[in-house]
Design an enzyme around this catalytic site. Sequence first.
Site, mmCIF file in Angstrom:
data_model
loop_
_atom_site.group_PDB
_atom_site.id
_atom_site.type_symbol
_atom_site.label_atom_id
_atom_site.label_comp_id
_atom_site.label_asym_id
_atom_site.label_seq_id
_atom_site.Cartn_x
_atom_site.Cartn_y
_atom_site.Cartn_z
ATOM 1 N N CYS A 379 0.844 -1.199 0.000
ATOM 2 C CA CYS A 379 0.000 0.000 0.000
ATOM 3 C C CYS A 379 0.881 1.253 0.000
ATOM 4 O O CYS A 379 1.447 1.604 -1.029
ATOM 5 C CB CYS A 379 -0.975 -0.033 1.182
ATOM 6 S SG CYS A 379 -2.353 1.136 1.003
ATOM 7 N N HIS A 505 -3.563 -5.159 0.219
ATOM 8 C CA HIS A 505 -3.075 -5.675 1.498
ATOM 9 C C HIS A 505 -3.138 -7.209 1.501
ATOM 10 O O HIS A 505 -4.117 -7.795 1.971
ATOM 11 C CB HIS A 505 -3.922 -5.121 2.657
ATOM 12 C CG HIS A 505 -3.668 -3.686 2.946
ATOM 13 N ND1 HIS A 505 -2.729 -3.275 3.875
ATOM 14 C CD2 HIS A 505 -4.220 -2.549 2.436
ATOM 15 C CE1 HIS A 505 -2.714 -1.949 3.923
ATOM 16 N NE2 HIS A 505 -3.603 -1.486 3.061
ATOM 17 N N GLU A 507 -1.717 -9.286 3.379
ATOM 18 C CA GLU A 507 -1.665 -9.883 4.728
ATOM 19 C C GLU A 507 -3.037 -10.296 5.236
ATOM 20 O O GLU A 507 -3.148 -11.190 6.093
ATOM 21 C CB GLU A 507 -1.012 -8.910 5.730
ATOM 22 C CG GLU A 507 -1.791 -7.654 6.045
ATOM 23 C CD GLU A 507 -1.477 -6.474 5.139
ATOM 24 O OE1 GLU A 507 -1.654 -5.324 5.581
ATOM 25 O OE2 GLU A 507 -1.077 -6.707 3.979
#
Length: 543
Positions: A379, A505, A507
């Site tokens: 990001c 993102h 994750e």
Amino acid sequence: MAKFIFVTGGVVSSLGKGIAAASIGCLLESRGLRVTLQKCDPYLNVDPGTMSPFQHGEVYVTDDGAETDLDLGHYERFTHAPLTQDNNVTSGRIYETIITRERRGDYLGKTVQVIPHVTNEIKANIRKVARDVDVVIVEIGGTVGDIESLPFLEAIRQLRHEVGRDNAMFVHVTLVPYIAAAHELKTKPTQHSVKELRAIGIQPNMLVCRSERPISHELKDKIALFCDVDPEAVITASDVKSVYEVPLVFADQHVDDIIVRNLKLPAGDRDLDEWSAMLRRLYNPSGEVRIGLVGKYVEYEDSYKSLKEALLHGGLAHDVRVKISWIEAEDLEWPSCAEVLKAYDGILVPGGFGKRGIEGMIHAIRFARENKVPYFGICLGMQTMVIEFARNVCGLEGADSTEFNPATPYRVIYKLRELKGVDELGGTMRLGAYPCRLAEGSFARKAYGVEEISERHRHRYEFNREFESVLTQHGLRLTGQTPDGMYVEICELADHPWYLGCQFHPEFKSKPLEPHPLFRAFIGAALEYRNARKGVTAQAYAS
């Protein structure tokens, strides 16, 4: 009909209600049951999207674009439950809905009150997630005794009354502190916490007792007697090395057996073989890599909770321990930062908002690019990667994002086109899952192994395609784009061992049993870099 498990907390906050709820979900899933989880937060914010990471930790984003509590990250990592906006309820959202209805005239002639209107709305939100599942696990945020959580506690008391005692149960997470001066564990805080619950009409069926030390059978019997709970339902939850051990700790104490019996669930035998194997790899790695995480919220690790877990998952894929160093971006200066950064096998710059620390991030990225250290930007980490490349490779002096410098002569990153003129901050970003098409021969394509992917986003600024030509002429590759070509999603450098920035993102989609492809590839590159530095012939890492 779905059965309900309500998880409450007492004595103090931060006892691990979310981990307890997620672990129960993991156990029930291992027995073939379909589960979902929901977090009820008593604060008056509509969602945590505008709250400081220092105060509330990370904002977790679901596929449908909901900005939610970080506990939903635990739920998705421990189970296969697909979560949405409905899985996170706040007092702010409840009151917003009720006040909107009142202004519209839906309650015409009635006095709008906490009971029944607020409690009915809470119950309706809980029932909304109870479709097509066997068990709904509902975590009530805050601590028993807080004024803010009283409407939620009253709502779950009513809900158990409505569905019947065979269809709902209460699990209370509490504290049994060790008093060093007396050399003993004390049960009185737990007794008082249960007393608070019983005063509002809730009798817990199970107590999860957090403690620094094991709780003896004598103490369990004492807690059971004073709290009117079966002795076998007093569960010891001592500190563990990894949160992924908690399902096995619960299994050893037959937590799932007690739940299955209480709720009369049609469950199969428990199968935690894969989970146990993962834990063995976690505790017995064959090597390690060191990752320098250069961020702006590093003082509070929960700000990057999912990121930390995803890095550990990447390590699991290569049987290595990932040692993360939290580096404050503001402390990095050029060229002295090289002394700090040269110790790491990989450098990662995560997401964030605002100008603070940006120059330090750019210095770290420059070090990684010039010294061929594996780099992963997420990001804001992709945006700063583009800014660094524009300034130091393309010669665009003063290149910047309009977020940090609206008057920059080279706005290589600028505000999302659809947000021009939108000044409100809450829920106004590009949120949720969007498709991305990957270029052939890229790091990303090699990692994913497919042409098109879907990843979750949370950003307000984007790559400015007006500068695409000059950036690509100097070697920047745009290897991930939306299918319509509107947004740049991934940037890479080809003449580098592993150098990738993504606007999304990743994750948020990583699990211990299913490491995310990009984290698996990044840790693999870091391991190869470490071995090369040590003069070891590295095996090609799996992507």
